[in-house]
Write a protein that holds these residues in place. Structure first.
Motif, PDB file in Angstrom:
ATOM      1  N   ARG A 144       0.638  -1.113   0.041  1.00 16.55           N
ATOM      2  CA  ARG A 144      -0.113  -0.151  -0.076  1.00 16.55           C
ATOM      3  C   ARG A 144       1.000   1.303  -0.152  1.00 16.55           C
ATOM      4  O   ARG A 144       0.296   2.515  -0.005  1.00 16.55           O
ATOM      5  CB  ARG A 144      -1.042   0.150   1.136  1.00 16.55           C
ATOM      6  CG  ARG A 144      -1.904  -1.054   1.417  1.00 16.55           C
ATOM      7  CD  ARG A 144      -2.851  -0.961   0.454  1.00 16.55           C
ATOM      8  NE  ARG A 144      -3.881  -2.200   0.667  1.00 16.55           N
ATOM      9  CZ  ARG A 144      -4.680  -2.844  -0.057  1.00 16.55           C
ATOM     10  NH1 ARG A 144      -4.289  -2.306  -1.309  1.00 16.55           N
ATOM     11  NH2 ARG A 144      -5.424  -3.685  -0.016  1.00 16.55           N
ATOM     12  N   ILE A 145       2.217   1.257  -0.003  1.00 20.98           N
ATOM     13  CA  ILE A 145       2.900   2.257   0.171  1.00 20.98           C
ATOM     14  C   ILE A 145       3.359   2.660  -1.457  1.00 20.98           C
ATOM     15  O   ILE A 145       3.753   1.874  -2.092  1.00 20.98           O
ATOM     16  CB  ILE A 145       4.313   2.107   0.668  1.00 20.98           C
ATOM     17  CG1 ILE A 145       3.886   1.537   2.415  1.00 20.98           C
ATOM     18  CG2 ILE A 145       5.194   3.324   0.649  1.00 20.98           C
ATOM     19  CD1 ILE A 145       5.067   1.402   2.980  1.00 20.98           C
ATOM     20  N   GLU A 146       3.210   3.909  -1.752  1.00 22.96           N
ATOM     21  CA  GLU A 146       3.689   4.702  -3.060  1.00 22.96           C
ATOM     22  C   GLU A 146       4.685   5.739  -2.547  1.00 22.96           C
ATOM     23  O   GLU A 146       4.366   6.600  -2.003  1.00 22.96           O
ATOM     24  CB  GLU A 146       2.729   4.902  -3.739  1.00 22.96           C
ATOM     25  CG  GLU A 146       1.435   4.155  -4.101  1.00 22.96           C
ATOM     26  CD  GLU A 146       0.445   4.394  -4.944  1.00 22.96           C
ATOM     27  OE1 GLU A 146       0.643   5.405  -5.645  1.00 22.96           O
ATOM     28  OE2 GLU A 146      -0.837   3.923  -5.210  1.00 22.96           O
ATOM     29  N   VAL A 147       5.962   5.753  -3.032  1.00 18.38           N
ATOM     30  CA  VAL A 147       6.537   6.860  -2.884  1.00 18.38           C
ATOM     31  C   VAL A 147       6.624   7.742  -3.874  1.00 18.38           C
ATOM     32  O   VAL A 147       6.525   7.483  -5.184  1.00 18.38           O
ATOM     33  CB  VAL A 147       8.205   6.261  -2.983  1.00 18.38           C
ATOM     34  CG1 VAL A 147       9.223   7.194  -2.739  1.00 18.38           C
ATOM     35  CG2 VAL A 147       8.491   4.889  -1.841  1.00 18.38           C
ATOM     36  N   ALA A 166       8.711  11.298   1.059  1.00 21.14           N
ATOM     37  CA  ALA A 166       7.143  11.664   0.447  1.00 21.14           C
ATOM     38  C   ALA A 166       6.591  10.371   0.275  1.00 21.14           C
ATOM     39  O   ALA A 166       7.081   9.902  -0.895  1.00 21.14           O
ATOM     40  CB  ALA A 166       7.039  12.825  -0.371  1.00 21.14           C
ATOM     41  N   CYS A 167       5.379   9.833   0.758  1.00 21.92           N
ATOM     42  CA  CYS A 167       4.768   8.560   0.373  1.00 21.92           C
ATOM     43  C   CYS A 167       3.319   8.887   0.533  1.00 21.92           C
ATOM     44  O   CYS A 167       2.781   9.908   1.153  1.00 21.92           O
ATOM     45  CB  CYS A 167       5.072   7.596   1.272  1.00 21.92           C
ATOM     46  SG  CYS A 167       6.790   7.167   1.363  1.00 21.92           S
ATOM     47  N   THR A 168       2.467   7.848  -0.242  1.00 19.31           N
ATOM     48  CA  THR A 168       1.260   7.859   0.129  1.00 19.31           C
ATOM     49  C   THR A 168       0.785   6.603   0.830  1.00 19.31           C
ATOM     50  O   THR A 168       1.515   5.431   0.112  1.00 19.31           O
ATOM     51  CB  THR A 168       0.088   8.013  -0.945  1.00 19.31           C
ATOM     52  OG1 THR A 168       0.574   7.188  -1.955  1.00 19.31           O
ATOM     53  CG2 THR A 168       0.235   9.690  -1.272  1.00 19.31           C
ATOM     54  N   HIS A 169       0.275   6.317   1.777  1.00 21.82           N
ATOM     55  CA  HIS A 169      -0.322   4.921   2.059  1.00 21.82           C
ATOM     56  C   HIS A 169      -2.029   4.827   2.213  1.00 21.82           C
ATOM     57  O   HIS A 169      -2.405   5.606   3.149  1.00 21.82           O
ATOM     58  CB  HIS A 169       0.229   4.758   3.630  1.00 21.82           C
ATOM     59  CG  HIS A 169      -0.065   3.481   4.237  1.00 21.82           C
ATOM     60  ND1 HIS A 169      -0.956   3.196   5.128  1.00 21.82           N
ATOM     61  CD2 HIS A 169       0.419   2.096   4.063  1.00 21.82           C
ATOM     62  CE1 HIS A 169      -1.076   1.697   5.535  1.00 21.82           C
ATOM     63  NE2 HIS A 169      -0.031   1.251   4.671  1.00 21.82           N
ATOM     64  N   ARG A 170      -2.567   4.030   1.330  1.00 19.50           N
ATOM     65  CA  ARG A 170      -3.929   3.968   1.175  1.00 19.50           C
ATOM     66  C   ARG A 170      -4.680   5.369   1.148  1.00 19.50           C
ATOM     67  O   ARG A 170      -5.558   5.644   1.888  1.00 19.50           O
ATOM     68  CB  ARG A 170      -4.395   3.280   2.781  1.00 19.50           C
ATOM     69  CG  ARG A 170      -4.176   1.886   2.938  1.00 19.50           C
ATOM     70  CD  ARG A 170      -4.788   1.265   4.042  1.00 19.50           C
ATOM     71  NE  ARG A 170      -4.256  -0.026   4.289  1.00 19.50           N
ATOM     72  CZ  ARG A 170      -5.280  -1.102   3.720  1.00 19.50           C
ATOM     73  NH1 ARG A 170      -6.276  -0.776   3.273  1.00 19.50           N
ATOM     74  NH2 ARG A 170      -4.693  -2.335   4.233  1.00 19.50           N
ATOM     75  N   GLY A 171      -4.043   6.040   0.535  1.00 16.89           N
ATOM     76  CA  GLY A 171      -4.475   7.553  -0.013  1.00 16.89           C
ATOM     77  C   GLY A 171      -4.301   8.514   1.110  1.00 16.89           C
ATOM     78  O   GLY A 171      -4.513   9.777   0.646  1.00 16.89           O
TER      79      GLY A 171
END
Length: 148
Positions: A87-90, A112-117
């Motif tokens: 679920r991690i997007e860098v 900076a990442c997103t995790h589940r939005g």
């Protein structure tokens, strides 16, 4: 006089016990290995906020396909946040700027990442960042991992 000394002794004993429990908790978290110092800013602003607000100092631990993040200044036995690898997007990395330099460790790099939005920023040393990115890319076959 005796009452004042007794009260002072009790206060000193409570402070010593509290510090001992902080150290014991950290030792138990690090016992299984795979830990690194990591500051976290959950639900971070969309553009880099160099004000230094919102950062929490903690210890992150690899546990299979997830990272468990524990606040340093807490007695809680459970992690405060859990980040699943899938679920991690860098989104990118940068160096701390402005007052952030005071809020973070001296050699920190902000990821900076997103995790589940939810936008999340992680600040860690360059060595810990290399290990984190390698862990992300080492996902089992069939899992999609987004590393920028």
């Amino acid at each position: 006089m005796v009452l004042a000394l007794t009260v002072c002794g009790i206060v000193v004993a409570l402070v010593v016990v509290g510090l001992f429990l902080f150290g014991l908790r950290r030792r138990l978290i690090q016992r299984s290995g795979g830990t690194f110092d990591c500051s976290l800013r959950w639900d971070a602003p969309g553009k880099p906020d160099v004000g230094g607000k919102g950062w929490s100092y903690g210890v992150a631990r690899y546990n299979g396909d997830r990272i468990e993040w524990y606040r340093v200044f807490s007695y809680a036995p459970r992690p405060r946040r859990v980040l699943e690898r899938a679920r991690i997007e860098v989104a990118g990395r940068r160096l701390p700027e402005g007052e952030e330099e005071l809020a973070l460790l001296s050699d920190a790099v902000v990821l900076a990442c997103t995790h589940r939005g939810t936008r999340v920023e992680l600040a860690m040393s360059e060595d810990a960042l290399t290990g984190f990115l390698a862990w992300l890319e080492a996902a089992p076959p069939g899992q999609r991992v987004n590393v920028a």
